[in-house]
Structures are given as C-alpha cells and as structure tokens.
Design an enzyme around this catalytic site. Sequence first.
Site, PDB file in Angstrom:
ATOM      1  N   LYS A   1       0.817  -1.217   0.000  1.00 19.13           N
ATOM      2  CA  LYS A   1       0.000   0.000   0.000  1.00 19.13           C
ATOM      3  C   LYS A   1       0.855   1.272   0.000  1.00 19.13           C
ATOM      4  CE  LYS A   1      -0.704   0.232   5.043  1.00 19.13           C
ATOM      5  NZ  LYS A   1      -0.034   1.512   5.256  1.00 19.13           N
ATOM      6  N   ASP A   2       2.158   1.167   0.369  1.00 19.87           N
ATOM      7  CA  ASP A   2       3.034   2.340   0.382  1.00 19.87           C
ATOM      8  C   ASP A   2       3.583   2.684  -1.005  1.00 19.87           C
ATOM      9  OD1 ASP A   2       2.749   2.597   3.113  1.00 19.87           O
ATOM     10  OD2 ASP A   2       4.549   1.446   3.582  1.00 19.87           O
TER      11      ASP A   2
ATOM     12  N   ARG B   1      -8.301   8.475   4.838  1.00 18.89           N
ATOM     13  CA  ARG B   1      -9.287   7.427   4.524  1.00 18.89           C
ATOM     14  C   ARG B   1      -9.994   6.968   5.795  1.00 18.89           C
ATOM     15  NH1 ARG B   1      -8.792   2.234   5.521  1.00 18.89           N
ATOM     16  NH2 ARG B   1      -6.570   2.483   5.948  1.00 18.89           N
ATOM     17  N   ARG B   2      -9.218   6.685   6.835  1.00 21.67           N
ATOM     18  CA  ARG B   2      -9.809   6.250   8.100  1.00 21.67           C
ATOM     19  C   ARG B   2     -10.659   7.361   8.722  1.00 21.67           C
ATOM     20  NH1 ARG B   2      -4.217   3.410  10.089  1.00 21.67           N
ATOM     21  NH2 ARG B   2      -4.628   1.293   9.334  1.00 21.67           N
TER      22      ARG B   2
ATOM     23  N   ARG C   1       1.882   9.465  14.546  1.00 22.84           N
ATOM     24  CA  ARG C   1       3.074   9.081  13.804  1.00 22.84           C
ATOM     25  C   ARG C   1       3.892   8.071  14.595  1.00 22.84           C
ATOM     26  NH1 ARG C   1       5.723  11.464   9.866  1.00 22.84           N
ATOM     27  NH2 ARG C   1       6.539   9.346   9.912  1.00 22.84           N
ATOM     28  N   GLY C   2       4.888   7.508  13.921  1.00 28.65           N
ATOM     29  CA  GLY C   2       5.795   6.569  14.563  1.00 28.65           C
ATOM     30  C   GLY C   2       5.519   5.142  14.138  1.00 28.65           C
TER      31      GLY C   2
ATOM     32  N   ARG D   1       3.345   4.062  18.439  1.00 22.14           N
ATOM     33  CA  ARG D   1       1.967   4.559  18.426  1.00 22.14           C
ATOM     34  C   ARG D   1       1.181   4.003  19.622  1.00 22.14           C
ATOM     35  NH1 ARG D   1       0.102   3.893  12.136  1.00 22.14           N
ATOM     36  NH2 ARG D   1       2.220   3.539  11.376  1.00 22.14           N
TER      37      ARG D   1
ATOM     38  N   CYS E   1      -2.217   7.776  -0.963  1.00 25.14           N
ATOM     39  CA  CYS E   1      -3.050   7.572   0.212  1.00 25.14           C
ATOM     40  C   CYS E   1      -3.459   8.877   0.881  1.00 25.14           C
ATOM     41  CB  CYS E   1      -2.347   6.653   1.212  1.00 25.14           C
ATOM     42  SG  CYS E   1      -2.278   4.946   0.629  1.00 25.14           S
TER      43      CYS E   1
END
Length: 527
Positions: free
Chosen positions: A80-81, A132-133, A150-151, A156, A245
């Site tokens: 997905k990246d 998206r979320r 982040r992280g 996280r 994304c």
Amino acid sequence: MNKTIVIGSRGSDLALWQANHVKARLEAIGLQSEIKIIKTQGDNFFNLSFSKLEGKGFFTKELEDELLQGHIDLAVHSHKDLPTESPEGLTIAAVSEREDPTELLIILKDCVDLSLQFSVRYNGIVGTSSNRRKAQFRSLRPDIEFEELRGNVPTRIQKLRDGDYHAIILAKAGVHRLQLDLSEFHVEEIDPIEMVPAPAQGVLALQTRSNNFELIEALQQIHNKEVAETISVERKVLNMFDGGCHMPLGVYCKKEDGQFEVWTSKATDDEDFPERLFLRAKTSEGLAEHIVDHYTKEKNTVKSLFISRELSEESFLRRALEKFNLDIEDRSLIRTFPIINTFDSFILKQVDWIFFNSKNGVENFFRLEPVIPKKVKIGVMGRGSENELRHFNRVPDFVGESGDIREVAESLLPKVQNQTVLFPQAKDSLRTIQVQLADKINSIDLPVYETVKEKEINQSSADILVFTSPSNVEAYLSNDNVIFMNQKVVAIGKSTGNKLEEFGYTNYVIPYSPDEIGLSEAVYGLL
C-alpha cells in the site's frame, strides 16, 4: 541461483519482520539471502502527516535507488506504500499472501462506552494520520475528533498508553505480525466491509530489477496469483483516480464463489461524507474502469427515494442519501407491539447463545430486563441489530454481515453447532436462520413482539423503493391498488426479496450487508 540475495528493508520492527518473512520464504525454496537496512525519507519526517507520505514513495524511494544501483537485489515493501507505477528499470516480481486487512480500534479501558458504535467515549480523541480512516470513521461517529499519529507500531501504542489519545486505529496485520500484547486495552475489530481498507492493505510487494530474469523466475514460486489478481483491481482504481493515500480512498476486492466482490469508499477530503459502492463481477477485466466510471460520470435522473423505515436526522443512511440529493420519504408500513411482559429466566440458564434477527427483537427482548448468564454469547443479523444491542451496553460475539441468510448461517454454524440457541423474534416469524441450521442446533423460539400493518398505506411515487423487512413488503403489496411504476427496488435481505417474489416481483437489488452502509451502497449503485 547460487549467489546470496541481498534484501533491502527499512529498519522498523514491522519492516524487518516483513523482510525476515520473505527471507524464510526464500530459504524454503532453496535460496540464500541476507538483509540490508536502508533509511528512507519517511523515517525522517516525524511531524508530517502520513496522508502526505503514504503512496507517494516516501517510504520506498531509497530502497528503489539501492535496487537501481545494484546495491541490493530485492526490496520488500508494504504494497500500500508503493506508487501505482514502478520506476523505469524496476518491477514488482511477486506479491505475498494477504494478511487480514481488518482495522483495529484500540481504546483505553476508561474511555470505553459500549452503548456507542465503535465503543469510544462521546467526543473522544482518536489517533490516526489516514484521511481514509478519518472520513469513514467520521461518517459513522461525527462526534469524534482526530489527532495525527506518527511513529512505528510500538511507538503509536505507547502514545496511547501515555494518554495522548482516547483510542487509536491500526492495521490488524501489523499488530498480528509483531505479536503485540494488547490485553491492557479494549480492542475492537472493524471489518473491511465496514471500514474499507487502503488498496493492497496487508500485502507485501517484492520488487527487483526488470532485467534480473533469474530472480524474477525464482520468485514465481512464492508469488500469490490470486492475491495479485484482486489487488490489481484495487491498485488500478487508485491509479485511475490519480491519488496516493492522501486521497480518502478505500478499495477492497475479494474473490468469492468465482465472482469478484469490490467495496469502494471515496471522499474528497477527510471531512467529506464518503460515497460508497459495492459491485460484483464474473471477471476482473474492466472492473476498475467500471468503478471509476460510476464515480465520475454524471448520475441519472433519480430524484427521490422511499424507505419503509423512519430515519433519524443523524443516521448514516439519511446523511448518505442527502449527499446524493435525494428527496426522502421514510415511513414504516407496520407497527410493532410487545406480546409478553415476562418470561421464565430459567430458560437463559439452558442456552449457550441468543440470536437476534432484527432490531425489534433486540428492543423487545431487553425491555423484559433479562439477567443473562456470563457464559451466554449473543449473535445478531446485521449491524443495525448490533447498534440496537449497544443501546443495552452489549457488544455481540457474532454479526451476520451478509444479506443472504444461507451465508450468515454458514458463518454462524461453527460457533453454535450442537449448542442451544434462543431466538427472540416476531410472532409468526419466518424462522429463516432456524431453518438453515435445522437439526445442527437445539433451537428455542421466543416470540416477544408482533407486527401489524398500518391501516392506510399509500403508494409511493419515489424513483427508488427500499423495503427493510418481509412484513413491510407484505403490507405495501397486499393493497390491491399498489403497483410498481417502473421503480427501482431494493430489498434489505434475501427473505425480504423472497417476499417480493411471492407477489411476482423479481427485479430487485439486495445489498451485500443488511444495514445502513449496505443500503447506501445499493442505492448509490442505482443512481
């Protein structure tokens, strides 16, 4: 191949797990490999939102440069990246199996409210950097506030533990791969049908040089062709929308019984209400184009909709329909009445499960204030029934997501086989689930309410008619003066569709899931 393959990987725990997973797969087919850790731009931008990083090469560019320069032979990426097109000279030689693309909602235990969908306290703060979320979560819980997160995955989770958020959203795949212990939190899974994942979420991409023919051929031994076929649809939709994304786009494709099933959720930004579409097709050819066409082409002349259910102002379906600019006529054609005021609570000591076919069943059963033993599990048909159950501070152990009773029964059977199941239901219920499970369970029927049709039922002239139960179909069509006037018809589930067929009407649509999300997808598909 005789040489040792050099695998390039980012240095995070999850990236190294992925690289070691591929290393083990290579060893299983007789290929030796070693891992080289490479730092990427994405590792440096700690204060920049993931929505500006993911899908744009920030996590992949340095790996690809190392490939092109011949310093490594293979790069392992979270698919997905990756941008939708590889740089010249590189190719995706293989993809992995797909890890469960479900999202995890991880909540601090003192911030849980089971009466609310997703169980986060009212006006809670949820950590995620995915537009998206945010868009999809906000459409179901508009009270929620979002903060950037982040992280790496352990970082996280530590930020949640430190109280920076009331809850965070993570991909289940990453948590599962790292085998993280989340027992200190309240954890809920958000199914990919409810929150549509990013294209290719849960899949690893194995990238190499286009001219490394020997390695490409060897990688075909671990290449998952079925996964490649389904995510190619997802990635093509992403490519045609020309968005990484940062775009609030979810696409999820799976193959079921020889057919491709695709869910799409698209919004313009993280505060926009997403438009959702579900399609089935016998072939993946042209499927992505069909999805994109539906979003980009001018819609037809559908102006109005009738639904046999009253919709609250804040309901997901009403807000979805209003975005489609439809005039809404929402009125139930039936009334429900409780038919018992008490029952022998000894029954509950004999059962293993309670299963609810409808919201009315939930409401009328809990009106009796039952004391349910801890060992008893609860199943429901559809997320509408789940949300009704939450009003009584209970989360179901099973949710039947499909509108097809047979599919729900097949999913439920392994959990309830040879056990006793109580069915609080309507008087004269069709007993559809009980019929499907037949002698595989010990069923106890408990009529708790009855339905009565309204005295005067007027025909609707709306362009689309949505029926939410067999009783509403019967009430509408038992009036001899009522006919369908070239109207499009949606039946919430198979039993409702069967009732339509009893009256001679076969041209109707059934949503994938018997809930407001499924209904919105079905209506959008008819526009």
